[in-house]
Design a protein around this motif. Structure first.
Motif, short mmCIF file in Angstrom:
data_model
loop_
_atom_site.label_atom_id
_atom_site.label_comp_id
_atom_site.label_asym_id
_atom_site.label_seq_id
_atom_site.Cartn_x
_atom_site.Cartn_y
_atom_site.Cartn_z
N ALA A 38 0.84 -1.20 0.00
CA ALA A 38 0.00 0.00 0.00
C ALA A 38 0.88 1.25 0.00
O ALA A 38 0.60 2.23 -0.70
CB ALA A 38 -0.91 0.00 1.22
N ARG A 39 1.93 1.23 0.76
CA ARG A 39 2.82 2.41 0.83
C ARG A 39 3.48 2.65 -0.50
O ARG A 39 3.67 3.79 -0.92
CB ARG A 39 3.90 2.20 1.89
CG ARG A 39 3.33 2.02 3.27
CD ARG A 39 4.45 2.09 4.30
NE ARG A 39 4.92 3.46 4.42
CZ ARG A 39 5.40 3.96 5.54
NH1 ARG A 39 5.49 3.21 6.61
NH2 ARG A 39 5.80 5.19 5.59
N ALA A 40 3.83 1.58 -1.17
CA ALA A 40 4.50 1.71 -2.47
C ALA A 40 3.54 2.36 -3.46
O ALA A 40 3.93 3.15 -4.32
CB ALA A 40 4.95 0.34 -2.96
N VAL A 41 2.23 2.04 -3.34
CA VAL A 41 1.24 2.64 -4.22
C VAL A 41 1.21 4.13 -3.96
O VAL A 41 1.15 4.95 -4.89
CB VAL A 41 -0.17 2.04 -3.97
CG1 VAL A 41 -1.24 2.83 -4.71
CG2 VAL A 41 -0.20 0.58 -4.41
N GLY A 42 1.26 4.50 -2.69
CA GLY A 42 1.28 5.92 -2.33
C GLY A 42 2.48 6.59 -2.97
O GLY A 42 2.41 7.72 -3.43
N GLY A 43 3.58 5.88 -2.99
CA GLY A 43 4.79 6.44 -3.57
C GLY A 43 4.61 6.74 -5.06
O GLY A 43 5.03 7.78 -5.55
N VAL A 44 3.94 5.84 -5.76
CA VAL A 44 3.70 6.03 -7.19
C VAL A 44 2.82 7.26 -7.41
O VAL A 44 3.10 8.10 -8.26
CB VAL A 44 3.01 4.80 -7.81
CG1 VAL A 44 2.61 5.09 -9.25
CG2 VAL A 44 3.95 3.60 -7.76
N LEU A 45 1.74 7.37 -6.63
CA LEU A 45 0.84 8.51 -6.78
C LEU A 45 1.54 9.82 -6.44
O LEU A 45 1.30 10.84 -7.06
CB LEU A 45 -0.39 8.33 -5.91
CG LEU A 45 -1.35 7.27 -6.42
CD1 LEU A 45 -2.55 7.17 -5.53
CD2 LEU A 45 -1.79 7.58 -7.84
N ALA A 46 2.41 9.77 -5.45
CA ALA A 46 3.13 10.98 -5.04
C ALA A 46 3.97 11.48 -6.20
O ALA A 46 4.20 12.67 -6.37
CB ALA A 46 4.00 10.69 -3.83
#
Length: 102
Positions: A38-46
């Motif tokens: 989930a955190r990695a997904v946040g990283g992509v969106l960021a």
DNA sequence: ACGGTGACTAACC
DNA sequence: CGGTTAGCCACCG
């Protein structure tokens, strides 16, 4: 440039598939591509969010992306996403707006 | 190869 | 409901 089926491209594909008025949590997006990051997904969106409907990806609590609550809620309201009052302004009614890609 | 870093999360208190 | 904590994961220097 990136390979079509690397993590970033997969995340982008899923996020683009979320219909207006519906949402997915970071964890949902990760699960949709067979990951638990989930955190990695946040990283992509960021990093690539500016070109995507990033406000349709929210936290498991129903609250929008940390640090972007105001703008996200505004956009969600505009497209008629089911919201509910909360201590921090409002939060998405996940039980009604959650989207699951087929 | 390795450790630090987040637009995260579930579990506890 | 708010604060803490330990997992989790891809990315970057």
């Amino acid at each position: 440039m990136r390979h079509p089926d690397d993590f970033v491209s997969r995340v982008i594909g899923v996020v683009e598939s979320i219909p207006p008025g519906r949402v997915m949590t970071y964890g949902d997006v990760a699960a949709a591509i067979g990951s638990r990051g989930a955190r990695a997904v946040g990283g992509v969106l960021a990093h690539y969010g500016s070109t995507l409907p990033w406000w349709r990806v929210i936290r498991a609590s129903g609250h929008p992306a940390a640090g972007h609550e105001a703008e996200a809620l505004e956009r969600l309201r505009v497209e008629g996403t089911p919201l509910a009052p909360s201590s921090r302004g409002a939060r998405v009614r996940l039980d009604a707006a959650r989207y699951t890609p087929e």
